[in-house]
Write a protein that holds these residues in place. Structure first.
Motif, PDB file in Angstrom:
ATOM      1  N   VAL A   1       0.815  -1.248  -0.210  1.00  0.00           N
ATOM      2  CA  VAL A   1      -0.135  -0.128  -0.128  1.00  0.00           C
ATOM      3  C   VAL A   1       1.390   1.368  -0.533  1.00  0.00           C
ATOM      4  O   VAL A   1       1.778   2.167   1.363  1.00  0.00           O
ATOM      5  N   THR A   2       1.259   1.887  -1.160  1.00  0.00           N
ATOM      6  CA  THR A   2       1.627   2.598  -0.843  1.00  0.00           C
ATOM      7  C   THR A   2       0.778   4.541  -1.255  1.00  0.00           C
ATOM      8  O   THR A   2       1.695   5.518  -1.293  1.00  0.00           O
ATOM      9  N   TYR A   3      -0.193   3.767  -1.672  1.00  0.00           N
ATOM     10  CA  TYR A   3      -1.000   5.455  -1.226  1.00  0.00           C
ATOM     11  C   TYR A   3      -1.848   5.269  -0.463  1.00  0.00           C
ATOM     12  O   TYR A   3      -2.952   4.391  -1.084  1.00  0.00           O
ATOM     13  N   ILE A   4      -3.007   5.821  -0.234  1.00  0.00           N
ATOM     14  CA  ILE A   4      -4.229   5.913   0.412  1.00  0.00           C
ATOM     15  C   ILE A   4      -5.111   7.136   0.019  1.00  0.00           C
ATOM     16  O   ILE A   4      -4.767   7.883  -0.732  1.00  0.00           O
TER      17      ILE A   4
ATOM     18  N   GLU B   1     -10.001  15.158  -8.110  1.00  0.00           N
ATOM     19  CA  GLU B   1     -10.752  14.142  -8.111  1.00  0.00           C
ATOM     20  C   GLU B   1     -10.698  12.722  -7.577  1.00  0.00           C
ATOM     21  O   GLU B   1     -11.078  11.699  -6.306  1.00  0.00           O
ATOM     22  N   GLU B   2      -9.081  12.565  -7.057  1.00  0.00           N
ATOM     23  CA  GLU B   2      -8.223  11.272  -6.625  1.00  0.00           C
ATOM     24  C   GLU B   2      -8.027  11.364  -5.339  1.00  0.00           C
ATOM     25  O   GLU B   2      -8.059  10.258  -4.672  1.00  0.00           O
ATOM     26  N   LYS B   3      -7.598  12.175  -4.274  1.00  0.00           N
ATOM     27  CA  LYS B   3      -7.552  12.743  -3.219  1.00  0.00           C
ATOM     28  C   LYS B   3      -6.567  11.939  -2.637  1.00  0.00           C
ATOM     29  O   LYS B   3      -6.752  11.056  -1.489  1.00  0.00           O
ATOM     30  N   LEU B   4      -5.427  11.199  -3.299  1.00  0.00           N
ATOM     31  CA  LEU B   4      -4.333  10.525  -2.978  1.00  0.00           C
ATOM     32  C   LEU B   4      -3.911  11.367  -1.741  1.00  0.00           C
ATOM     33  O   LEU B   4      -3.113  12.048  -1.856  1.00  0.00           O
ATOM     34  N   ILE B   5      -2.821  10.401  -0.575  1.00  0.00           N
ATOM     35  CA  ILE B   5      -1.651  10.999   0.176  1.00  0.00           C
ATOM     36  C   ILE B   5      -0.897   9.474   0.052  1.00  0.00           C
ATOM     37  O   ILE B   5      -1.149   8.535   0.184  1.00  0.00           O
ATOM     38  N   SER B   6       0.056  10.129  -0.013  1.00  0.00           N
ATOM     39  CA  SER B   6       1.627   8.386   0.092  1.00  0.00           C
ATOM     40  C   SER B   6       1.692   7.512   1.577  1.00  0.00           C
ATOM     41  O   SER B   6       1.078   8.431   2.635  1.00  0.00           O
TER      42      SER B   6
END
Length: 315
Positions: free
Chosen positions: A13-16, A92-97
């Motif tokens: 899991v590299t991004y949340i 739209e993705e709202k990703l955090i590493s």
């Protein structure tokens, strides 16, 4: 071999993905405007308090020394979550590493726990000032204040390291979505692909216990102060009551969140996001308002500082 397998699971899991507060575009725009306003006002209000306390020598007392620490913590506490949330409004993705998520958790708990300890020390400071005024400068001299400040920051750091260490040791192999706008331990450990009951118990016994114990200590302290105030003159009593009321308001708002979130198992409730908004954006803004509007010394010092700045501007 087992450690290698654990690392491989963790790194899978590299991004949340953060769901945020809403998927509705209009609601997101309203939320962006509200949070941006709150954040800007938080920065301006707390920076003004710190500058005013540094500038005005009459405010170089233990109470205002701790108040400047509180304003600094509120600036940092809000900055940990709000800028990322504002940026995610347009994504739209709202990703955090995963690494950034862990970093956010670490600093969130560092500043939150440090603020809890600080509010407790501020209550002790008021207790000594009101109940033992003749011994105040002896019990709360500058050496003691600095040592207390070092102790509360050290305590917050140890607490944050302990919680973060427990979290990153878990294996994460999916899912990768959090129903919130920032990373926090209760939400992140639910993503682990292993049983987390023991970790949840440790979180409750750590964060929850700290919150509840400090809240009880604060309530008892202010109860003793209020009893003591009954024997004082009306003017001194009014000023002391105003200060204590300000402290109690901050304590209730801040510790109320901590007790609600960390004194129960990691289960999602509809109220969690509302409480999280107050915790990350509203409380840091209310602190400067509460402490300045209810404090004549702060208002006079701010007016003096504004007058000096206006005078320099005209020149």
């Amino acid at each position: 071999m087992e450690e290698a397998g654990l690392l491989n699971q963790t790194s899978s899991v590299t991004y949340i993905r953060l769901r945020g507060l809403s998927v509705n575009q209009k609601v997101q725009m309203a939320v962006f405007a509200m949070f941006l306003t709150f954040y800007v006002l938080t920065l301006i209000g707390n920076i003004l308090i710190v500058i005013t306390i540094i500038y005005d020598h009459r405010l170089h007392t233990p109470m205002y020394f701790f108040l400047s620490n509180l304003s600094f913590i509120d600036i940092c506490h809000s900055t940990v979550t709000v800028p990322k949330m504002l940026a995610d409004t347009w994504s739209e993705e709202k990703l955090i590493s995963f690494d950034a998520c862990v970093t956010q958790m670490f600093f969130l708990h560092l500043f939150a726990c440090t603020e809890i300890f600080l509010l407790t020390i501020m209550a002790y400071d008021r207790y000594v000032a009101i109940c033992k005024p003749l011994q105040y400068m002896t019990l709360m001299n500058w050496k003691v204040c600095v040592l207390l400040a070092v102790a509360l920051w050290t305590g917050g750091t140890i607490h944050s390291i302990a919680l973060t260490s427990l979290t990153i040791k878990l294996p994460y192999c999916g899912p990768d979505e959090i129903d919130n706008f920032f990373c926090d331990v209760p939400q992140v450990i639910k993503l682990a692909c292993t049983d987390t009951h023991i970790i949840e118990i440790l979180i409750v016994s750590n964060s929850g216990l700290i919150s509840v114990v400090c809240f009880v200590v604060l309530v008892v302290s202010y109860a003793v102060i209020l009893v003591s105030l009954r024997q004082q003159l009306s003017e001194g009593r009014r000023k002391a009551l105003s200060t204590c009321a300000a402290h109690l308001t901050v304590v209730t708002l801040f510790l109320g969140h901590c007790i609600f979130i960390y004194s129960r198992p990691s289960t999602s409730l509809p109220e969690d996001k509302v409480v999280a908004v107050f915790f990350t954006a509203v409380t840091p803004l209310l602190n400067p308002i509460i402490y300045t509007l209810r404090n004549e010394d702060m208002k006079n010092a701010l007016n003096k500082l504004m007058g000096r700045l206006e005078g320099k501007g005209k020149k």
